[in-house]
Design an enzyme around this catalytic site. Structure first.
Site, PDB file in Angstrom:
ATOM      1  N   HIS A  33       4.069   0.438  -0.233  1.00  0.00           N
ATOM      2  CA  HIS A  33       4.690   0.335   1.087  1.00  0.00           C
ATOM      3  C   HIS A  33       4.457   1.677   1.784  1.00  0.00           C
ATOM      4  CE1 HIS A  33       8.081   0.275   3.971  1.00  0.00           C
ATOM      5  NE2 HIS A  33       8.199  -1.020   3.757  1.00  0.00           N
ATOM      6  N   LYS A  63      18.748  -4.652   0.635  1.00  0.00           N
ATOM      7  CA  LYS A  63      17.923  -5.671  -0.025  1.00  0.00           C
ATOM      8  C   LYS A  63      18.652  -6.248  -1.235  1.00  0.00           C
ATOM      9  CE  LYS A  63      13.706  -3.223   1.301  1.00  0.00           C
ATOM     10  NZ  LYS A  63      13.164  -4.016   2.400  1.00  0.00           N
ATOM     11  N   ASP A  74       9.206   3.459  -6.675  1.00  0.00           N
ATOM     12  CA  ASP A  74       9.806   2.794  -5.516  1.00  0.00           C
ATOM     13  C   ASP A  74      10.328   1.445  -6.009  1.00  0.00           C
ATOM     14  OD1 ASP A  74      10.295   1.184  -3.348  1.00  0.00           O
ATOM     15  OD2 ASP A  74       8.432   1.650  -2.293  1.00  0.00           O
ATOM     16  N   GLN A  96      12.075  -3.356  -4.247  1.00  0.00           N
ATOM     17  CA  GLN A  96      11.965  -4.802  -4.467  1.00  0.00           C
ATOM     18  C   GLN A  96      12.239  -5.184  -5.931  1.00  0.00           C
ATOM     19  OE1 GLN A  96      11.602  -6.938  -2.037  1.00  0.00           O
ATOM     20  NE2 GLN A  96      11.017  -5.531  -0.412  1.00  0.00           N
ATOM     21  N   CYS A 142       4.277  -3.527   6.319  1.00  0.00           N
ATOM     22  CA  CYS A 142       4.306  -2.073   6.070  1.00  0.00           C
ATOM     23  C   CYS A 142       3.469  -1.705   4.856  1.00  0.00           C
ATOM     24  CB  CYS A 142       5.738  -1.567   5.878  1.00  0.00           C
ATOM     25  SG  CYS A 142       6.749  -1.749   7.326  1.00  0.00           S
TER      26      CYS A 142
END
Ligand code: PLP
Length: 415
Positions: free
Chosen positions: A132, A235, A209, A212, A373
């Site tokens: 991302h 999220k 990261d 998700q 993104c």
């Protein structure tokens, strides 16, 4: 602190869970809403919005600085989230849980603080082709300042990292590896355990990261041995404007503050200022208090269902959706990795994703269109973007069937 209460029965009834999301009960453009944009932001169950509301009605004051009872109540509510986060990701201590405004902010913190102190001209930062922008641009910015360079781990056409290339890219100059756990645009689950172990053999720290990953599976930062791990509240059934940076205590202790101001100091004089202890050293100014309280309620909600159950249900829905979408003529799934989370990016032959997304919206179906993104991913496939359905545990088979019907209508519309 009182736990937030939800209505989840012992044996999971997914429809009862879905019923706890007021926003999903509405019609959009005259049709029952089908919300498949969970990768961008998940929805909030009533228990979370009620908790935020109760905080505002009964507990609100500024945190950490007040001797008065209400400020202490607000501080207790806000700090309770830190313990919930620590337990949720199995961190060792509260000092390792830094409050930020989201994944982007968390990564910028590490790039600016760790990077400015440790990178020099010629050093290399390894990122992957499927990041991302939040895990590319902050590294580019610090690279520009320090003279360091980005090196990119490529992926294959299935959307999997080419691990041989990862090993080849390593050198004495590698000073940081920053990789996404689960790709928001492709759904790929990356072998982050292997990446972290390989980097540690060479004494290189790793930032993951996890934007998700944390909302969809059990993440254990100690088992992973991640040095830094970033994610966002919005999220994972929580509010916007809040997120977490997990960092190993020794690393965080050795890093300078990222922002200056109130709360992050020990003593201020015009000659010299000293810093507060962890985690507050990195938390300057008044934080988004109610959002922090909301994340705590979001974690309670997820815990009551159980992350294993959530991962299992989402996998079931992913398989159902993949099978149905693969039957549609002219539809091509982009991102077919062996290990995938519940994200399906796809293209429709001869139809621009934005046009298709607009027609789906007219039918009350919310999907995301564009580059998500992650422009380098689109450059890999030489496409402008995709349509993306990102599925959550509160979706159901009917949502997928509605998406399939919607796509058939899009195809009819464009002839
Ligand atoms: N990383 C990934 C993989 C994401 O999916 C996102 C958001 O979509 C981000 C980073 C940025 O998160 P935020 O906008 O909450 O900072």
């Amino acid at each position: 602190m009182p736990e937030t209460t939800t209505d989840i029965p012992t044996k999971i009834n997914w429809e009862e869970i879905r019923a706890q999301f007021p926003v999903l009960q509405q019609e959009v453009n005259g049709k029952k809403l089908v919300y498949l944009d969970n990768g961008a932001s998940s929805q909030m169950p009533k228990s979370v919005s009620d908790r935020i509301d109760a905080y505002h009605k009964n507990e609100h004051a500024n945190v950490h600085r007040g001797i008065h009872s209400l400020s202490q109540k607000a501080t207790d509510a806000f700090e309770a989230t830190r313990s919930k986060v620590r337990d949720f990701i199995n961190a060792v201590s509260l000092e390792e849980i830094i409050y930020t405004t989201g994944t982007t902010d968390s990564i910028n913190l590490v790039a600016q603080s760790y990077g400015r102190k440790n990178f020099k001209a010629g050093d290399e930062i390894l990122v992957s082709e499927m990041e991302h922008h939040a895990n590319i641009v902050p590294w580019q910015m610090i690279a520009e300042e320090t003279g360091a360079k980005l090196k990119v781990i490529p992926m294959n056409d299935e959307g999997e990292l080419i691990m041989d290339k990862f090993y080849e890219l390593f050198s004495d100059k590698t000073k940081m590896v920053a990789v996404v756990h689960v790709s928001n645009a492709l759904g790929t689950i990356n072998p982050v355990e292997e990446i972290i172990a390989a980097a540690h053999k060479r004494n290189v720290p790793v930032l993951i990261d996890g934007a998700q990953a944390v909302p969809h599976s059990k993440v254990d930062v100690q088992a992973l041995d991640a040095d830094f791990y970033a994610f966002s509240a919005h999220k994972m059934c929580g509010p916007t404007g809040f997120g977490i940076l997990y960092g190993k205590k020794d690393l965080l202790n050795a890093m300078p503050p990222y922002r200056g101001g109130g709360d992050m100091i020990d003593k201020v004089t015009f000659e010299k200022t000293t810093w507060n202890d962890l985690p507050h050293k990195f938390e300057a100014g008044t934080p988004p208090i109610s959002a922090g309280v909301g994340l705590g309620a979001g974690i309670d909600f997820l815990n009551q269902i159980g992350m294993e159950a959530i991962a299992e249900r989402e996998h079931e829905l992913l398989e159902y959706a993949t099978e149905k979408l693969n039957q549609i003529e002219g539809l091509k799934i982009v991102g077919t990795a062996d290990k995938k989370a519940s994200v399906i990016s796809f293209l429709l032959d001869g139809i621009h994703p934005t046009d298709a997304g607009t027609i789906l919206d007219q039918q009350g179906i919310a999907v995301r269109t564009g580059h998500h993104c992650a422009q380098p991913i689109m450059q890999h496939y030489e496409i402008p973007g995709t349509l993306r359905a990102s599925i959550s545990f509160y979706n159901n088979e009917e949502d997928i069937d509605r998406l399939v019907e919607g796509i058939e209508l899009v195809k009819e519309f464009f002839g």
